[in-house]
Every structure is written in C-alpha cells, then in structure tokens.
Design a protein around this motif. Structure first.
Motif, PDB file in Angstrom:
ATOM      1  N   LYS A  85     -21.142  34.159  -9.601  1.00  0.00           N
ATOM      2  CA  LYS A  85     -20.623  32.839  -9.556  1.00  0.00           C
ATOM      3  C   LYS A  85     -20.702  30.876  -9.788  1.00  0.00           C
ATOM      4  CE  LYS A  85     -18.327  32.335  -5.496  1.00  0.00           C
ATOM      5  NZ  LYS A  85     -17.851  31.959  -4.288  1.00  0.00           N
ATOM      6  N   GLU A  86     -22.029  31.049 -10.217  1.00  0.00           N
ATOM      7  CA  GLU A  86     -22.539  29.916 -10.669  1.00  0.00           C
ATOM      8  C   GLU A  86     -22.325  30.863 -12.298  1.00  0.00           C
ATOM      9  OE1 GLU A  86     -26.715  26.756 -10.711  1.00  0.00           O
ATOM     10  OE2 GLU A  86     -26.009  28.493  -9.595  1.00  0.00           O
ATOM     11  N   ASN A  87     -22.560  31.350 -12.404  1.00  0.00           N
ATOM     12  CA  ASN A  87     -23.213  31.803 -14.063  1.00  0.00           C
ATOM     13  C   ASN A  87     -21.853  31.385 -14.563  1.00  0.00           C
ATOM     14  OD1 ASN A  87     -25.684  31.934 -13.959  1.00  0.00           O
ATOM     15  ND2 ASN A  87     -26.168  33.657 -13.803  1.00  0.00           N
ATOM     16  N   ALA A  88     -20.851  32.339 -13.891  1.00  0.00           N
ATOM     17  CA  ALA A  88     -19.121  32.900 -14.609  1.00  0.00           C
ATOM     18  C   ALA A  88     -18.450  31.543 -14.989  1.00  0.00           C
ATOM     19  CB  ALA A  88     -18.741  33.257 -13.849  1.00  0.00           C
ATOM     20  N   SER A  89     -19.353  30.486 -13.584  1.00  0.00           N
ATOM     21  CA  SER A  89     -18.548  28.725 -13.226  1.00  0.00           C
ATOM     22  C   SER A  89     -18.958  28.139 -14.598  1.00  0.00           C
ATOM     23  CB  SER A  89     -18.880  28.475 -12.575  1.00  0.00           C
ATOM     24  OG  SER A  89     -18.233  27.435 -12.263  1.00  0.00           O
ATOM     25  N   ALA A  90     -19.969  28.572 -15.018  1.00  0.00           N
ATOM     26  CA  ALA A  90     -20.364  27.674 -15.934  1.00  0.00           C
ATOM     27  C   ALA A  90     -20.014  28.432 -17.442  1.00  0.00           C
ATOM     28  CB  ALA A  90     -22.518  27.446 -15.857  1.00  0.00           C
ATOM     29  N   GLN A  91     -20.255  29.471 -17.531  1.00  0.00           N
ATOM     30  CA  GLN A  91     -19.750  30.217 -18.864  1.00  0.00           C
ATOM     31  C   GLN A  91     -17.957  29.620 -19.193  1.00  0.00           C
ATOM     32  OE1 GLN A  91     -20.312  33.691 -19.624  1.00  0.00           O
ATOM     33  NE2 GLN A  91     -22.565  33.646 -18.746  1.00  0.00           N
ATOM     34  N   MET A  92     -16.780  29.520 -17.605  1.00  0.00           N
ATOM     35  CA  MET A  92     -15.920  28.973 -18.211  1.00  0.00           C
ATOM     36  C   MET A  92     -15.988  27.386 -18.036  1.00  0.00           C
ATOM     37  SD  MET A  92     -13.757  31.476 -15.362  1.00  0.00           S
ATOM     38  CE  MET A  92     -14.666  33.547 -14.944  1.00  0.00           C
ATOM     39  N   ASP A  93     -16.383  26.428 -17.818  1.00  0.00           N
ATOM     40  CA  ASP A  93     -16.223  25.300 -17.851  1.00  0.00           C
ATOM     41  C   ASP A  93     -16.518  25.290 -19.397  1.00  0.00           C
ATOM     42  OD1 ASP A  93     -15.908  23.019 -17.158  1.00  0.00           O
ATOM     43  OD2 ASP A  93     -18.016  22.490 -17.164  1.00  0.00           O
ATOM     44  N   ALA A  94     -17.394  25.749 -19.673  1.00  0.00           N
ATOM     45  CA  ALA A  94     -17.784  25.752 -21.167  1.00  0.00           C
ATOM     46  C   ALA A  94     -17.121  25.573 -21.771  1.00  0.00           C
ATOM     47  CB  ALA A  94     -19.717  26.188 -21.210  1.00  0.00           C
ATOM     48  N   ALA A  95     -15.910  27.382 -21.312  1.00  0.00           N
ATOM     49  CA  ALA A  95     -14.485  26.762 -22.975  1.00  0.00           C
ATOM     50  C   ALA A  95     -13.753  26.276 -22.712  1.00  0.00           C
ATOM     51  CB  ALA A  95     -13.878  28.828 -22.246  1.00  0.00           C
ATOM     52  N   ILE A  96     -13.527  26.120 -21.548  1.00  0.00           N
ATOM     53  CA  ILE A  96     -12.688  24.581 -21.069  1.00  0.00           C
ATOM     54  C   ILE A  96     -12.760  23.401 -21.877  1.00  0.00           C
ATOM     55  CG2 ILE A  96     -11.690  23.209 -19.641  1.00  0.00           C
ATOM     56  CD1 ILE A  96     -10.751  25.348 -19.291  1.00  0.00           C
ATOM     57  N   VAL A  97     -14.536  23.356 -21.768  1.00  0.00           N
ATOM     58  CA  VAL A  97     -15.068  21.728 -22.270  1.00  0.00           C
ATOM     59  C   VAL A  97     -14.800  22.211 -24.107  1.00  0.00           C
ATOM     60  CG1 VAL A  97     -17.041  20.517 -23.594  1.00  0.00           C
ATOM     61  CG2 VAL A  97     -16.420  20.919 -21.264  1.00  0.00           C
ATOM     62  N   ALA A  98     -14.871  23.006 -24.576  1.00  0.00           N
ATOM     63  CA  ALA A  98     -14.869  23.220 -26.074  1.00  0.00           C
ATOM     64  C   ALA A  98     -13.820  22.887 -26.524  1.00  0.00           C
ATOM     65  CB  ALA A  98     -15.226  25.023 -26.952  1.00  0.00           C
ATOM     66  N   LEU A  99     -12.035  23.790 -25.682  1.00  0.00           N
ATOM     67  CA  LEU A  99     -10.873  23.582 -25.448  1.00  0.00           C
ATOM     68  C   LEU A  99     -10.631  22.099 -26.105  1.00  0.00           C
ATOM     69  CD1 LEU A  99      -8.229  25.066 -26.116  1.00  0.00           C
ATOM     70  CD2 LEU A  99      -8.009  24.558 -23.430  1.00  0.00           C
ATOM     71  N   SER A 100     -10.816  21.090 -25.615  1.00  0.00           N
ATOM     72  CA  SER A 100     -10.305  20.021 -24.828  1.00  0.00           C
ATOM     73  C   SER A 100     -11.497  19.030 -26.516  1.00  0.00           C
ATOM     74  CB  SER A 100     -11.184  19.089 -23.477  1.00  0.00           C
ATOM     75  OG  SER A 100     -11.236  17.818 -23.756  1.00  0.00           O
TER      76      SER A 100
END
Length: 262
Positions: A85-100
C-alpha cells in the motif's frame, strides 16, 4: 561417537583366538565371513551391525525432522500489506505532483504566482529556472511583477519570458519587469483544454500502472500470503486508485474552468 571404538575384540575361530583391530570398518567389511563362523560368534557381531543400521536410521530421521522444521518456518506467512500500500500510494502521489506541475505551466486568463516558475533562463552560460533568479508576484488578476535577485539578469529574464509559450511581453519598470496577461482567444482556450485532457489521461494511466504493480506483487506472494488478506488488500488498492483518479480529474476540471471563465 558411537562408532569411535578404537579397540574391538573379535573371536575369529573356535580355538578362541583373539584378533585385535583398531578400525571398525573391518567389522563391516568382513561381516559376511564373521556371520559364517559360528552361532556363538554371530551372537556377538550382529548386534553391532544392527546398531550401525539403527543409528543411521535415527540420524536420517533426525535430519529429516530438522529439515521439516526449517521448511515449515520458511512457509510462515508474511504481511506484505503495509509495504504494498505504501509503495502504491507513493507512486500515485508522484503522478499527482507531476500533473500539478504540468497544469501550472498552462497559461490562463489570470495572473498566478507560479505560472512562470518553470521558464528556463540562460544566464552566465547556465540554464536556470526563473523562480531561482527572480521573485514573481501578482499585482492584480491581469498583471505580474518580476523582481530579479540580481539586476544584471533583467535582460535575460525578459528574453526568456518573451520566448515562452505564454505569449507575454514584459516591460522594464526600473529594476523589475511588469507583464500584462493578455486575454485568451477561443482558439487558445480550445488548445489548452486539449492539453489538459491529455494530461488527465496520462496521469490516470500512471495511477493505474501503480495499481497493477501492486496487484502483481500480491499475486507473486502466492501461498505465503493468506487468500482472505490478499482479497482485502486488493480491495484497498482499488479504493486507493479511485481516490487518486478522482483527485486528478478534479484538478483538471478546475484548470479547465479557470481557462474557460478567464
């Protein structure tokens, strides 16, 4: 240790002649001749041979028991849930940061603090992001002020802003630049909306890839991870995916609204 006999007395004939031996392997090798001598001699030898056989069996059983206990300890289930869960959340959050970050680069009809941050300025033979060379502030909804930390970089800043895709033409005002935000044309609005739509799809694909990696990790765990726990973890990963996808969609909708409504 049971076989470390150094002196074994063996009766080899009816005349009670005694043969001394310092190697127990001779007993095993000559077992057939010893067994043929006499009933009285056999009574003294067979127990030794049987003892050897039984000892080997006991040793084999003991080794098997140790191996079984080791294998059973290796099969202990490990809770991989938190790490997955931690790894998946970190990868998804990184995608959101890149979008922003990408959405910030898209010009709207309004002035914003970060809209010039990613413009690259060439000065002193180096390429440096504008936000490291100047302080950008909003004078009003249609005007930006660019204040360089070093006045000698003013011309380089002006050139970089004019060359950017924002369509700005800043003017010198003492030791700073003033940039008026021109209104967006309908053509520009449509083009920006397409860019936002593509960014939205790209980030959602990144989020789904992170989800698939998590599911693959769960699958590879196999029997080492209980089925009930695996199903529960898969459900949690799906919920996490929906959360980040919705976040990406909300960000893109807000940006489209900002562009279309000026």
């Amino acid at each position: 240790e049971a076989f470390s006999y150094r002196n074994v007395g063996l009766v080899r004939s009816r005349s009670s002649s005694i043969v001394q031996s310092r190697n127990f392997s001779n007993i095993v090798c000559n077992a057939s001749s010893i067994l043929c001598d006499s009933q009285s001699h056999n009574a003294g030898i067979v127990p030794g041979v049987d003892f050897l056989r039984e000892s080997r069996r006991s040793f084999a059983k003991g080794r098997k028991s140790k191996d079984d206990s080791r294998s059973s300890s290796d099969d202990v289930a490990v809770d991989i849930g938190p790490a997955v869960k931690e790894n998946a959340s970190a990868q998804m959050d990184a995608a959101i940061v890149a979008l922003s970050r990408d959405l910030t680069k898209i010009r709207t009809g309004r002035a914003s603090h970060g809209m010039l941050d990613h413009i690259i300025v060439e000065t002193g033979g180096a390429k440096i992001p504008l936000n490291r060379l100047a302080l950008v502030s909003v004078l009003d909804s249609k005007t930006l002020s660019i204040n360089p930390y070093d006045p000698n970089t003013l011309k380089a800043l002006q050139k970089a802003i004019v060359s950017s895709p924002f369509g700005l033409n800043p003017k010198e005002d003492g030791e700073r630049l003033i940039a008026a935000i021109p209104p967006l044309t309908q053509e520009h609005i449509k083009a920006m909306c397409k860019v936002i739509s593509k960014s939205s799809e790209d980030v959602k694909q990144s989020i789904r890839r992170a989800r698939q990696k998590a599911l693959d990790t769960i699958k590879k765990a196999g029997s080492n991870f209980p089925k009930d726990s695996a199903k529960r973890l898969e459900k949690e990963i799906d919920e996490l995916t929906k959360k980040f996808v919705k976040s990406a969609e909300d960000m893109c909708k807000a940006k489209e609204k900002e562009i279309t409504q000026g």
